[in-house]
Design a protein around this motif. Structure first.
Motif, PDB file in Angstrom:
ATOM      1  N   LYS A 175       0.898  -1.024  -0.014  1.00  0.00           N
ATOM      2  CA  LYS A 175      -0.003   0.003  -0.017  1.00  0.00           C
ATOM      3  C   LYS A 175       0.967   1.244   0.094  1.00  0.00           C
ATOM      4  O   LYS A 175       1.702   1.406   0.512  1.00  0.00           O
ATOM      5  N   THR A 176       0.591   2.129  -0.770  1.00  0.00           N
ATOM      6  CA  THR A 176       1.076   3.367  -0.895  1.00  0.00           C
ATOM      7  C   THR A 176      -0.096   4.542  -0.625  1.00  0.00           C
ATOM      8  O   THR A 176      -1.039   4.459  -1.247  1.00  0.00           O
ATOM      9  N   GLY A 177       0.099   4.983   0.650  1.00  0.00           N
ATOM     10  CA  GLY A 177      -0.948   6.101   1.023  1.00  0.00           C
ATOM     11  C   GLY A 177      -0.377   7.264   1.522  1.00  0.00           C
ATOM     12  O   GLY A 177       0.742   7.596   1.451  1.00  0.00           O
ATOM     13  N   GLU A 178      -1.337   8.024   2.396  1.00  0.00           N
ATOM     14  CA  GLU A 178      -0.662   9.227   2.760  1.00  0.00           C
ATOM     15  C   GLU A 178       0.358   9.260   3.688  1.00  0.00           C
ATOM     16  O   GLU A 178       1.444  10.154   3.382  1.00  0.00           O
ATOM     17  N   PRO A 179       0.501   8.250   4.398  1.00  0.00           N
ATOM     18  CA  PRO A 179       1.884   8.007   5.327  1.00  0.00           C
ATOM     19  C   PRO A 179       2.952   8.118   4.659  1.00  0.00           C
ATOM     20  O   PRO A 179       3.887   8.399   4.958  1.00  0.00           O
TER      21      PRO A 179
ATOM     22  N   PRO B  25       5.951  13.943   6.252  1.00  0.00           N
ATOM     23  CA  PRO B  25       7.337  14.198   6.629  1.00  0.00           C
ATOM     24  C   PRO B  25       7.671  13.514   7.999  1.00  0.00           C
ATOM     25  O   PRO B  25       8.799  13.084   8.079  1.00  0.00           O
ATOM     26  N   SER B  26       6.788  13.410   8.721  1.00  0.00           N
ATOM     27  CA  SER B  26       6.891  12.974  10.103  1.00  0.00           C
ATOM     28  C   SER B  26       7.568  11.418  10.012  1.00  0.00           C
ATOM     29  O   SER B  26       8.111  10.844  10.905  1.00  0.00           O
ATOM     30  N   VAL B  27       6.711  10.817   9.150  1.00  0.00           N
ATOM     31  CA  VAL B  27       6.876   9.325   8.991  1.00  0.00           C
ATOM     32  C   VAL B  27       8.183   9.295   8.480  1.00  0.00           C
ATOM     33  O   VAL B  27       9.065   8.258   8.748  1.00  0.00           O
ATOM     34  N   LYS B  28       8.508   9.769   7.318  1.00  0.00           N
ATOM     35  CA  LYS B  28      10.114   9.896   6.885  1.00  0.00           C
ATOM     36  C   LYS B  28      11.297  10.192   7.888  1.00  0.00           C
ATOM     37  O   LYS B  28      12.097   9.492   8.098  1.00  0.00           O
ATOM     38  N   THR B  29      10.895  11.095   8.897  1.00  0.00           N
ATOM     39  CA  THR B  29      11.774  11.450   9.967  1.00  0.00           C
ATOM     40  C   THR B  29      11.920  10.024  10.756  1.00  0.00           C
ATOM     41  O   THR B  29      13.036   9.745  11.157  1.00  0.00           O
ATOM     42  N   ALA B  30      10.835   9.601  11.089  1.00  0.00           N
ATOM     43  CA  ALA B  30      10.823   8.451  12.161  1.00  0.00           C
ATOM     44  C   ALA B  30      11.564   7.141  11.476  1.00  0.00           C
ATOM     45  O   ALA B  30      11.965   6.422  12.258  1.00  0.00           O
ATOM     46  N   LEU B  31      11.491   7.136  10.322  1.00  0.00           N
ATOM     47  CA  LEU B  31      12.159   6.131   9.485  1.00  0.00           C
ATOM     48  C   LEU B  31      13.612   6.406   9.386  1.00  0.00           C
ATOM     49  O   LEU B  31      14.322   5.573   8.644  1.00  0.00           O
ATOM     50  N   GLY B  32      13.949   7.428   9.798  1.00  0.00           N
ATOM     51  CA  GLY B  32      15.441   8.122   9.483  1.00  0.00           C
ATOM     52  C   GLY B  32      15.593   8.585   8.170  1.00  0.00           C
ATOM     53  O   GLY B  32      16.999   8.148   7.631  1.00  0.00           O
ATOM     54  N   LEU B  33      14.536   8.938   7.273  1.00  0.00           N
ATOM     55  CA  LEU B  33      15.067   9.099   5.945  1.00  0.00           C
ATOM     56  C   LEU B  33      15.165  10.796   5.799  1.00  0.00           C
ATOM     57  O   LEU B  33      14.593  11.548   6.823  1.00  0.00           O
ATOM     58  N   ASN B  34      15.582  11.256   4.746  1.00  0.00           N
ATOM     59  CA  ASN B  34      15.759  12.696   4.457  1.00  0.00           C
ATOM     60  C   ASN B  34      14.467  13.006   4.004  1.00  0.00           C
ATOM     61  O   ASN B  34      13.598  12.282   3.143  1.00  0.00           O
ATOM     62  N   ALA B  35      14.150  14.537   3.933  1.00  0.00           N
ATOM     63  CA  ALA B  35      12.968  15.119   3.529  1.00  0.00           C
ATOM     64  C   ALA B  35      12.773  14.699   2.179  1.00  0.00           C
ATOM     65  O   ALA B  35      11.608  14.693   1.459  1.00  0.00           O
TER      66      ALA B  35
ATOM     67  N   GLY C 245       6.172   2.768  -0.918  1.00  0.00           N
ATOM     68  CA  GLY C 245       4.960   1.956  -0.365  1.00  0.00           C
ATOM     69  C   GLY C 245       5.244   1.239   0.991  1.00  0.00           C
ATOM     70  O   GLY C 245       6.633   0.919   1.280  1.00  0.00           O
ATOM     71  N   PHE C 246       4.496   0.525   1.673  1.00  0.00           N
ATOM     72  CA  PHE C 246       4.609  -0.129   2.773  1.00  0.00           C
ATOM     73  C   PHE C 246       3.964  -1.612   2.489  1.00  0.00           C
ATOM     74  O   PHE C 246       2.859  -1.859   1.936  1.00  0.00           O
ATOM     75  N   LEU C 247       4.980  -2.540   2.848  1.00  0.00           N
ATOM     76  CA  LEU C 247       4.466  -4.077   2.552  1.00  0.00           C
ATOM     77  C   LEU C 247       4.041  -4.672   3.858  1.00  0.00           C
ATOM     78  O   LEU C 247       4.756  -4.608   4.853  1.00  0.00           O
ATOM     79  N   TYR C 248       2.708  -4.978   4.116  1.00  0.00           N
ATOM     80  CA  TYR C 248       2.087  -5.521   5.178  1.00  0.00           C
ATOM     81  C   TYR C 248       2.079  -7.016   5.153  1.00  0.00           C
ATOM     82  O   TYR C 248       1.734  -7.791   4.098  1.00  0.00           O
ATOM     83  N   LEU C 249       2.601  -7.521   5.872  1.00  0.00           N
ATOM     84  CA  LEU C 249       2.488  -9.185   6.035  1.00  0.00           C
ATOM     85  C   LEU C 249       1.927  -9.690   7.259  1.00  0.00           C
ATOM     86  O   LEU C 249       2.025  -9.193   8.329  1.00  0.00           O
ATOM     87  N   GLY C 250       1.019 -10.815   7.092  1.00  0.00           N
ATOM     88  CA  GLY C 250       0.332 -11.488   8.428  1.00  0.00           C
ATOM     89  C   GLY C 250      -0.360 -12.820   7.972  1.00  0.00           C
ATOM     90  O   GLY C 250       0.079 -13.267   6.860  1.00  0.00           O
TER      91      GLY C 250
END
Length: 66
Positions: free
Chosen positions: A14-18, A22-32, A38-43
Motif C-alpha cells: 500500500k502506498t497512501g498518505e503516510p 514528513p514525520s513518517v520519513k523522519t521516524a524512519l530515518g529518511l531525508n526530506a 510503499g509499505f509491505l504488510y505481512l501477516g
C-alpha cells in the motif's frame, strides 16, 4: 509478496498518505527528499479476503494531444 503468499501468509503493498508524510520519513530515518514507494504488510490470513474498490484504469489515463 510472492514468497509470502507461497508460504501461506497474506501480503499487501500500500502506498497512501503516510508515504508522503514528513514525520513518517523522519521516524524512519529518511531525508526530506527521500521517497517511500510503499509499505509491505505481512501477516496471517484470517477469514476470506476482502477487496477494496479500485478505480477503472481508463479513468486514470490522460491523452496528451501535443
Amino acid at each position: 509478496m510472492l514468497a509470502a503468499h507461497a508460504l501461506g501468509y497474506g501480503a499487501m503493498w500500500k502506498t497512501g498518505e503516510p508515504a508522503y508524510d514528513p514525520s513518517v520519513k523522519t521516524a524512519l530515518g529518511l531525508n526530506a527528499d527521500d521517497e517511500i514507494m510503499g509499505f509491505l504488510y505481512l501477516g496471517t490470513n484470517v477469514g476470506a479476503s476482502s477487496t477494496q474498490p479500485r478505480p477503472a484504469a481508463r479513468d486514470q489515463v490522460t491523452v496528451w494531444a501535443g
